[in-house]
Design a protein around this motif. Structure first.
Motif, PDB file in Angstrom:
ATOM      1  N   VAL A  19     -12.387   4.008 -12.120  1.00 23.64           N
ATOM      2  CA  VAL A  19     -11.316   3.488 -11.271  1.00 23.64           C
ATOM      3  C   VAL A  19     -10.713   2.299 -11.998  1.00 23.64           C
ATOM      4  O   VAL A  19     -11.357   1.270 -12.174  1.00 23.64           O
ATOM      5  N   SER A  20      -9.465   2.454 -12.428  1.00 26.96           N
ATOM      6  CA  SER A  20      -8.874   1.466 -13.331  1.00 26.96           C
ATOM      7  C   SER A  20      -8.208   0.282 -12.644  1.00 26.96           C
ATOM      8  O   SER A  20      -7.981  -0.740 -13.295  1.00 26.96           O
ATOM      9  N   SER A  21      -7.894   0.390 -11.346  1.00 27.45           N
ATOM     10  CA  SER A  21      -7.179  -0.709 -10.689  1.00 27.45           C
ATOM     11  C   SER A  21      -7.510  -0.761  -9.204  1.00 27.45           C
ATOM     12  O   SER A  21      -8.016   0.199  -8.626  1.00 27.45           O
ATOM     13  N   ASP A  23      -5.277  -0.799  -6.888  1.00 29.57           N
ATOM     14  CA  ASP A  23      -4.387   0.141  -6.219  1.00 29.57           C
ATOM     15  C   ASP A  23      -4.956   1.560  -6.267  1.00 29.57           C
ATOM     16  O   ASP A  23      -4.888   2.289  -5.277  1.00 29.57           O
ATOM     17  N   GLU A  24      -5.524   1.942  -7.400  1.00 34.31           N
ATOM     18  CA  GLU A  24      -6.145   3.268  -7.493  1.00 34.31           C
ATOM     19  C   GLU A  24      -7.331   3.368  -6.532  1.00 34.31           C
ATOM     20  O   GLU A  24      -7.491   4.371  -5.835  1.00 34.31           O
ATOM     21  N   ARG A  26      -7.724   1.666  -3.776  1.00 36.78           N
ATOM     22  CA  ARG A  26      -7.154   1.707  -2.426  1.00 36.78           C
ATOM     23  C   ARG A  26      -6.697   3.115  -2.072  1.00 36.78           C
ATOM     24  O   ARG A  26      -6.954   3.618  -0.975  1.00 36.78           O
ATOM     25  N   ARG A  27      -6.058   3.801  -3.020  1.00 38.38           N
ATOM     26  CA  ARG A  27      -5.602   5.179  -2.776  1.00 38.38           C
ATOM     27  C   ARG A  27      -6.779   6.136  -2.588  1.00 38.38           C
ATOM     28  O   ARG A  27      -6.737   7.027  -1.729  1.00 38.38           O
ATOM     29  N   LEU A  28      -7.831   5.955  -3.379  1.00 31.75           N
ATOM     30  CA  LEU A  28      -9.018   6.803  -3.229  1.00 31.75           C
ATOM     31  C   LEU A  28      -9.681   6.581  -1.866  1.00 31.75           C
ATOM     32  O   LEU A  28     -10.123   7.539  -1.221  1.00 31.75           O
ATOM     33  N   GLY A  56     -12.092  -0.149 -16.382  1.00 30.12           N
ATOM     34  CA  GLY A  56     -11.842  -0.283 -14.949  1.00 30.12           C
ATOM     35  C   GLY A  56     -12.998  -0.973 -14.259  1.00 30.12           C
ATOM     36  O   GLY A  56     -13.791  -1.662 -14.891  1.00 30.12           O
TER      37      GLY A  56
END
Length: 65
Positions: A19-21, A23-24, A26-28, A56
């Protein structure tokens, strides 16, 4: 959903994929039914002691969280 449940899902996600960020992440979480704000996610990251690396986020190596 409870904070403990959400943080457990975060641990699962980081254990299974990169998980690099924030935001990513949060989306997951959203896909898993956890709607969180950036501030809540930032607190979770701090409380879990997650480490940001070049690849990440990762769980702490010493298992303190």
């Amino acid at each position: 959903m409870s904070k403990l449940t959400r943080q457990s899902v975060i641990r699962e996600l980081l254990g299974s994929e990169a998980v690099s960020s924030q935001d990513e992440l949060r989306r997951l979480l959203y896909r898993r039914g956890h709607r969180v704000t950036q501030a809540t996610l930032s607190r979770d990251i701090h409380e879990l002691g997650l480490v940001k690396t070049g690849e990440g986020y990762s769980l702490p190596q010493n298992g303190d969280s």
